[in-house]
Design an enzyme around this catalytic site. Structure first.
Site, mmCIF file in Angstrom:
data_model
loop_
_atom_site.group_PDB
_atom_site.id
_atom_site.type_symbol
_atom_site.label_atom_id
_atom_site.label_comp_id
_atom_site.label_asym_id
_atom_site.label_seq_id
_atom_site.Cartn_x
_atom_site.Cartn_y
_atom_site.Cartn_z
ATOM 1 C CG ASP A 14 69.205 67.070 80.418
ATOM 2 O OD1 ASP A 14 68.558 66.147 80.940
ATOM 3 O OD2 ASP A 14 70.301 66.890 79.861
HETATM 4 C C1 BGC Z 1 70.417 63.501 80.465
HETATM 5 C C2 BGC Z 1 69.491 63.497 79.272
HETATM 6 C C3 BGC Z 1 68.368 62.526 79.496
HETATM 7 C C4 BGC Z 1 67.656 62.869 80.778
HETATM 8 C C5 BGC Z 1 66.461 61.978 81.051
HETATM 9 C C6 BGC Z 1 69.674 63.635 81.778
HETATM 10 O O1 BGC Z 1 70.503 63.420 82.859
HETATM 11 O O2 BGC Z 1 71.351 64.540 80.324
HETATM 12 O O3 BGC Z 1 70.224 63.157 78.111
HETATM 13 O O4 BGC Z 1 67.511 62.539 78.399
HETATM 14 O O5 BGC Z 1 68.573 62.751 81.844
HETATM 15 O O6 BGC Z 1 66.811 60.693 81.352
#
Ligand code: BGC
Length: 768
Positions: free
Chosen positions: A289
């Site tokens: 993530d």
């Molecule tokens: C979120 C993810 C997301 C990623 C990219 C993160 O803050 O937890 O779900 O895919 O950002 O945007």
């Protein structure tokens, strides 16, 4: 699926099970043989630096307050494998030209983004699509989203989110399929099929199944907080949709942010290697993530960036999203011999294979002239309206207030969400988030109602103030946007007086209440579940006029509607229904669409009841037996509306529940059949649900567990017979004593019906 027999398990001196073990089907050939060959050949030409470059996903945007850098120079050096947060097609092409023309080996970049519920045409939020109890809703929506995304240069989506959520306080409950592993697995697989098709190819969008794993079990429902989930609960509940996604051929996984049982998921070898790759045979890409590799230091798990890079790569994490921790540290980790170059090769291989199969080496660029034509296809909107209608849940309809007559002459539409164009689409919209503003034309509920009624109908709108004083979206928090001040007492009184006057002058009131879209989603957990702002006061005021009131909810989580559930005759849960949402709401309100959605979550009476889920164990003193049944002394512990619940304008009868066997061996399969009849006067959809309970064994099992479901359309008077298997897949569970999958010799209850409280019952036994 390959099944392997397990031998008898003897624990505590008692032989209690000869069961079957599920050995996961390996993803025998996730990528094509050709892609494998090409990737291996390319790998041979790559320097160590270039290999490590593929493991970096750089940010396409320089975000205020976040440690991101412009990627141009790195791309030229072969230091970027993927880019996220870049939706400007011209910029995508510019960056791709650098990679393909200026980097030594001309390896194209894989562009990723969160295409969660549509691109320009925004579909209902995932929790809504799960409420359809119709996996084809997800599949159709995500298929269209995939075509749109590819046309706009996005080849990798950070979807589906398959986190089980048992706590409505957790903001991200809106992004998943709710609380149940079987419903969640079906929705996960449907999304994989929708995005990738049957195989990863040049028309596919690669998925990234997230957030692996246990993220939805955050302590207190607070986003990002630690999760403590024992292995049996992980295996029996939380991991199931992830495993299902692997079995459907998912090409990507995203590791979660939080500590899982004190080991951060992004540096968790047990999760990313032992379970995902060894048990399940996953062959795709694990992406962290955002910033999660760097944040292993923040967790107090890694000493510094170098230690973080080592712990993440060693755990099995292929690609670092946005933190540049791999970029800055991995070379040293390899040079010091902590991980071998051969291991790095294994980590790089699926990234290259994916790029070959997705067709990026042959067609790296976006055709800018076609983007808008594809994104504005009218069939997208028609599909969106249909799927939104299938996703709505009718919670109450006393006195059959609904459906409303299209001949209505005077209608009052009240509430801050009645005409809120942004909110009708919900959060995580591609163009709304980082894309410089929504380019769709969302239909609000008031406009949907206007589209239905005659031109001379009197439609009065009283919005009320914005429902929130403190809530800010994730990006608002980063950019420092100021909260909206609450209304003064005088403003409150004025709004209530206006709402009351409009109600008194109308034949029917439609109150469109709930939460603004930014109140759900990431970093948007709530400690209370009330209708925020002055909405409850407005609702009570219009109900007091004695006029029939229909409450339409737009929200990303179950809310505390205890008062409304007793005083408002009709309640329709629309969630965030998407671009055509207002038309879809009007379709249901005026009877053009008969609602057939069911709750994918147990609906709490108030926040204090969370976490709340139907598939809990019996305990020593079950709630529905006469002794010490009370769980709380101040509220009933049962949900306001049970999991699986939802009304229709028709009625259905379930009868004739039969099993093919009253007794069977633990390795055999039973077949349940049930007759479902439409006993009402209009056609409608029923969702048949099959639940089981294992009465005893070597562990306590849930009071009920969903094991099969099917949504069917029935004409008035029509009966359909449905059949569901109950075999190893349905009866086995991860046993906390033997630490393996077992089907036990025992007795099972079976129920069939319209929700998790179904009473139509049968039973059978399993023998060794
Ligand atoms: C979120 C993810 C997301 C990623 C990219 C993160 O803050 O937890 O779900 O895919 O950002 O945007």
């Amino acid at each position: 699926m390959v099944l392997k027999k397990c031998s008898a398990i003897v624990l505590l001196g008692v032989s209690f099970s000869i069961g079957s073990c599920l050995i996961a089907k390996a993803q025998t050939s996730l990528f094509s043989a050709e892609a494998k060959q090409q990737a291996e050949a390319l790998l041979k030409q790559m320097t160590l630096d270039e290999k490590l470059g593929q493991l970096n996903e750089s940010s396409g945007l320089v975000m205020p307050g976040l440690a991101t850098e412009k990627p141009d120079d790195l791309i030229e050096k072969g230091g970027v494998g993927s880019i996220l947060w870049q939706m400007n097609v011209k910029e995508i092409n510019r960056l791709q030209h650098i990679a393909v023309e200026k980097s030594r080996l001309h390896i194209p970049i894989l562009f990723g983004f969160d295409v969660i519920h549509g691109y320009r045409t925004v579909f209902p939020v995932p929790l809504a699509m799960a409420s359809s109890w119709d996996p084809s809703v997800e599949e159709q929506a995500q298929h269209l989203a995939a075509q749109d995304a590819r046309a706009a240069g996005i080849e990798w989506t950070f979807t589906p989110m398959v986190d089980i959520a048992r706590d409505a306080r957790w903001g991200r409950i809106v992004e998943g399929a709710g609380e149940d592993p079987v419903l969640g697995s079906a929705m996960a697989q449907a999304q994989v099929r929708g995005f990738q098709g049957t195989r990863i190819g040049p028309d596919s969008v690669l998925v990234c199944v997230k957030h692996f794993a246990g993220y939805g079990a955050a302590d207190g429902g607070r986003d990002y907080d630690s999760s403590y989930v024992p292995e049996e609960l992980l295996r029996n509940v939380y991991l199931k949709p992830f495993h299902a996604a692997v079995q459907a051929g998912a090409g990507g996984f995203m590791s979660a942010y939080m500590d899982l049982n004190d080991v951060p998921a992004s540096g968790n070898h047990w999760l990313l290697t032992d379970v995902l790759r060894k048990d399940w045979g996953f062959q795709g890409i694990v992406l962290s993530d955002a910033f999660a590799v760097g944040n292993l230091v923040t967790h107090g798990y890694a000493r510094d960036g170098e230690d973080a890079a080592y712990k993440a790569i060693n755990a099995g994490l292929n690609m670092d999203m946005a933190s540049l921790t791999y970029t800055h540290n991995l070379l040293k980790v390899v040079k010091e011999g902590k991980v071998s170059e051969a291991y790095i090769d294994q980590m790089v291989l699926p990234i290259l294979e994916a790029k070959y199969d997705l067709g990026l080496f042959t067609h790296p660029y976006v055709d800018e002239s076609k983007v808008d034509t594809v994104l504005n296809r009218p069939e997208g909107l028609a599909l969106e309206r249909k799927l939104a209608g299938r996703s709505m849940v009718l919670l109450r309809n006393e006195g059959r207030v609904l459906p409303l007559s299209k001949g209505l002459k005077k209608i009052a539409v009240i509430g801050p969400l009645a005409d809120a164009a942004h909110d009708v689409e919900g959060g995580w919209t591609v163009e709304g988030l980082f894309g410089g503003g929504s380019k769709s034309h969302p239909v609000t509920v008031i406009n949907g109602i206007k589209n239905k009624l005659a031109a001379d109908a009197q439609i009065t709108l009283v919005t009320g103030p914005q429902p929130s004083k403190v809530y800010l979206g994730m990006l608002d928090q980063v950019t420092g946007t100021k909260p909206i001040p609450p209304p003064t007492p005088q403003e409150t009184a004025d709004w209530i007086a206006k709402a009351k006057a409009a109600a008194e002058d109308a034949d029917v009131v439609v109150a469109v209440l709930g939460e603004t879209a930014n109140m759900s989603g990431e970093a948007a957990s709530r400690a209370t579940l009330n209708l925020p702002g002055i909405q409850e006061q407005m609702l009570e005021a219009v109900v007091a006029t004695g006029k029939p009131v229909v409450l339409v909810l737009e929200n990303g989580r179950p809310l505390d509607i205890s008062w409304a559930s007793e005083h408002v005759p009709a309640i329709l849960e629309a969630w965030y229904p998407g671009t055509e949402g207002g038309n879809a709401v009007a379709d249901v309100l005026f009877g053009g669409v008969n609602p057939g959605g069911k709750l994918p979550v147990s609906w709490p009476r108030e926040a204090g009841a969370e976490p709340l889920y139907y598939n809990h164990t019996l305990t020593h003193d079950p709630e529905d037996r006469p002794s010490f049944k009370s769980r709380y002394w101040d509220i009933a512990s049962k949900p306001l509306y049970p999991f699986g619940y939802g009304l229709s304008y028709s009625t259905f009868k379930f009868a004739n529940l039969r099993l093919s066997k009253n007794s069977m061996s633990v390795s055999d399969t039973n077949e349940v059949s049930v007759d479902v009849t439409n006993t009402g006067s209009v056609s409608g959809d029923a969702v048949a649900q099959i639940y089981i309970h294992q009465r005893y064994g070597s562990a306590s099992r849930p009071v009920r567990e969903l094991k099969g479901f099917e949504r069917i359309a029935l004409q008035p008077g029509e009966t359909k017979t449905l059949k569901f298997p109950l075999g190893t897949d349905q009866l086995q569970y991860w046993n906390p004593q033997s630490r393996g999958w077992v089907v036990e010799p025992t007795e099972f209850d079976v129920w069939a019906g319209e929700d998790s409280t179904a009473s139509l019952h049968a039973e059978f036994t399993t023998i060794p």
